[in-house]
Design a protein around this motif. Structure first.
Motif, PDB file in Angstrom:
ATOM      1  N   PHE A 146       0.783  -1.230   0.000  1.00 34.12           N
ATOM      2  CA  PHE A 146       0.000   0.000   0.000  1.00 34.12           C
ATOM      3  C   PHE A 146       0.820   1.288   0.000  1.00 34.12           C
ATOM      4  O   PHE A 146       0.237   2.370  -0.014  1.00 34.12           O
ATOM      5  CB  PHE A 146      -0.940   0.011   1.219  1.00 34.12           C
ATOM      6  CG  PHE A 146      -2.002  -1.034   1.155  1.00 34.12           C
ATOM      7  CD1 PHE A 146      -3.200  -0.799   0.496  1.00 34.12           C
ATOM      8  CD2 PHE A 146      -1.805  -2.270   1.745  1.00 34.12           C
ATOM      9  CE1 PHE A 146      -4.180  -1.773   0.431  1.00 34.12           C
ATOM     10  CE2 PHE A 146      -2.787  -3.256   1.695  1.00 34.12           C
ATOM     11  CZ  PHE A 146      -3.975  -3.003   1.027  1.00 34.12           C
ATOM     12  N   THR A 180       4.569   7.992  -2.940  1.00 31.16           N
ATOM     13  CA  THR A 180       3.328   7.731  -3.674  1.00 31.16           C
ATOM     14  C   THR A 180       2.155   8.466  -3.056  1.00 31.16           C
ATOM     15  O   THR A 180       2.071   8.615  -1.832  1.00 31.16           O
ATOM     16  CB  THR A 180       3.008   6.223  -3.688  1.00 31.16           C
ATOM     17  OG1 THR A 180       2.965   5.736  -2.338  1.00 31.16           O
ATOM     18  CG2 THR A 180       4.059   5.453  -4.466  1.00 31.16           C
ATOM     19  N   VAL A 233      -2.076   8.335  -2.930  1.00 34.06           N
ATOM     20  CA  VAL A 233      -3.132   7.335  -3.094  1.00 34.06           C
ATOM     21  C   VAL A 233      -4.381   7.992  -3.673  1.00 34.06           C
ATOM     22  O   VAL A 233      -4.853   9.004  -3.163  1.00 34.06           O
ATOM     23  CB  VAL A 233      -3.472   6.669  -1.744  1.00 34.06           C
ATOM     24  CG1 VAL A 233      -4.597   5.664  -1.920  1.00 34.06           C
ATOM     25  CG2 VAL A 233      -2.240   6.001  -1.153  1.00 34.06           C
ATOM     26  N   ILE A 257      -7.983   1.454  -6.093  1.00 31.38           N
ATOM     27  CA  ILE A 257      -6.962   2.199  -5.365  1.00 31.38           C
ATOM     28  C   ILE A 257      -5.723   2.262  -6.242  1.00 31.38           C
ATOM     29  O   ILE A 257      -5.183   1.232  -6.649  1.00 31.38           O
ATOM     30  CB  ILE A 257      -6.614   1.534  -4.022  1.00 31.38           C
ATOM     31  CG1 ILE A 257      -7.885   1.354  -3.173  1.00 31.38           C
ATOM     32  CG2 ILE A 257      -5.577   2.348  -3.261  1.00 31.38           C
ATOM     33  CD1 ILE A 257      -7.651   0.554  -1.913  1.00 31.38           C
ATOM     34  N   LEU A 310      -1.791   3.935  -6.818  1.00 29.32           N
ATOM     35  CA  LEU A 310      -0.619   4.603  -6.251  1.00 29.32           C
ATOM     36  C   LEU A 310       0.055   5.406  -7.355  1.00 29.32           C
ATOM     37  O   LEU A 310       0.464   4.851  -8.382  1.00 29.32           O
ATOM     38  CB  LEU A 310       0.359   3.575  -5.675  1.00 29.32           C
ATOM     39  CG  LEU A 310      -0.166   2.680  -4.549  1.00 29.32           C
ATOM     40  CD1 LEU A 310       0.928   1.718  -4.092  1.00 29.32           C
ATOM     41  CD2 LEU A 310      -0.662   3.506  -3.380  1.00 29.32           C
TER      42      LEU A 310
END
Length: 396
Positions: A81, A92, A94, A101, A103
């Motif tokens: 994540f 990154t 989000v 989702i 990145l």
């Protein structure tokens, strides 16, 4: 404060991306670890309850977990994540759009999607603060009704997780559709012969099977008064439970008895749609490692648990399994119920109703009270989660 590299596989002491070393201490029944998505990730990975909305900045996860173990799980969280999939840097941003989702790496410009099959991915999408009001999670039956209304296949087997590169997701070979397909294939290929497969329901045969059934199993699998075959012989439910137990003994482990075998045996007895069958399965398809076995059995159970009545019988069977056969598992009741809830086996409403009232239907009242007392933290967590969601919606 001691720091470590965000990528712990990088040993360069001058690596520019640092984070504070994770600290944890056992406090009561849980650990204090930060923060919301991370604590939910820990909860999912450890199969433990996690408080993702604290009122006092203390993030709690139930269970005794040491810091090195949590650090290893933190690495997994960062890899999935945080880190860019291309350059492996943590620069990154989000973005959440259309239930995806993404990145966006500011270091190399790569845009990569987070695996949507991860449980935390579902949690993040449903709790996206930029997404306006959130839809409450719909129950499996509500989803099926919507599909039926839209003319779609109403089969409850929605998911078909496949294994990713890291091996985090096992193929759900025992999904509802797979159970049905395999059962139909077996029925199509095998000519069922009366002398090999058919169940002899004559009075003599029933009494003969009653003599062969172990006495402890007879006591263990008495579901309730009014079973279908009377006092002179074992009911179909008892025979199903006996077959599972005996087959597991022959194969060396209950996990070796496949979902398709169990389903076809229940169908052979004509009880695959009965709610009492769910009580039998709760008592016979698990062992002391039930918490880890729930997900693997979810496909079969979703196929058989089709109403509130089925859900209640399944919980009743669980009470008997824990309270009578495995009293050492009473402390694991919250984790067991969490597994049922996360795998859509028992609805939130049924769990709350069950938690509000003890019963002597499946176990004696003192045992029922002991189990319900152990389940209290989970029931309170359900109540608090609902209250938090409602307060959030009111404030929007």
């Amino acid at each position: 404060m001691a720091t470590v590299n965000i990528r712990r596989d990088v040993t360069d002491p001058f690596y520019r991306y640092k984070m504070e070393k994770l600290q944890a201490k056992v406090e009561g029944k849980g650990n204090a670890v930060p923060p919301a998505y991370l604590i939910k990730y820990f909860g999912f990975e450890l199969g433990a309850q996690a408080n993702a909305k604290p009122s006092d900045d203390r993030w709690i996860i139930n269970g005794s977990h040491d810091a090195p173990k949590l650090q290893d799980y933190l690495d997994g969280f960062i890899s999935k994540f945080v880190l860019c999939k291309k350059c492996k840097n943590p620069e990154t941003d989000v973005f959440i759009k259309d239930d995806k989702i993404t990145l966006d790496c500011k270091a190399c410009g790569q845009r990569s999607d987070v695996d949507p099959r991860l449980k935390l991915s579902t949690f993040i999408v449903r709790n996206n603060p930029k997404g306006g009001k959130k839809e409450k999670k719909k129950s499996r039956r509500e989803r099926e009704k919507e599909k039926a209304a839209n003319g779609e296949d109403a089969s409850p087997g929605d998911s078909n997780n496949s294994e990713n590169d890291d091996g985090d997701f096992a193929l759900e070979a025992n999904s509802d559709d797979e159970v049905t397909r395999q059962a139909q294939a077996i029925e199509a290929e095998v000519e069922i012969k009366d002398d090999e497969w058919a169940v002899d329901v004559s009075e003599e045969a029933v009494k003969a099977r009653a003599k062969d059934l172990p006495s402890d199993l007879k006591r263990a699998l008495v579901i309730e008064d009014g079973d279908d075959e009377g006092a002179d012989g074992p009911s179909s439910y008892e025979q199903l439970g006996s077959w599972i137990v005996e087959t597991a003994a022959e194969k060396g482990d209950v996990t070796q008895v496949t979902d398709v075998e169990i389903y076809m045996k229940a169908k052979e007895f004509g009880i695959e749609t009965k709610h009492k069958t769910c009580a039998v399965l709760a008592q016979s398809i698990f062992d002391e490692k039930i918490v880890k076995q729930i997900e693997a059995r979810a496909g079969l159970l979703k196929k058989l648990i089709t109403s509130d009545r089925h859900e209640k019988a399944f919980l009743g069977g669980t009470e008997r399994f824990v309270g009578q056969d495995h009293p050492e598992l009473v402390a694991q009741i919250p984790a067991i119920l969490l597994g049922y809830y996360q795998n859509d086996l028992v609805s939130e409403e049924t769990l709350k109703a069950w938690g509000a009232k003890t019963s002597k239907k499946y176990v004696d009242i003192s045992t029922s009270k002991k189990i319900h007392k152990a389940a209290k933290p989970f029931i309170e967590w359900l109540e608090n989660a609902e209250s938090d969601e409602e307060s959030e919606e009111d404030s929007e």
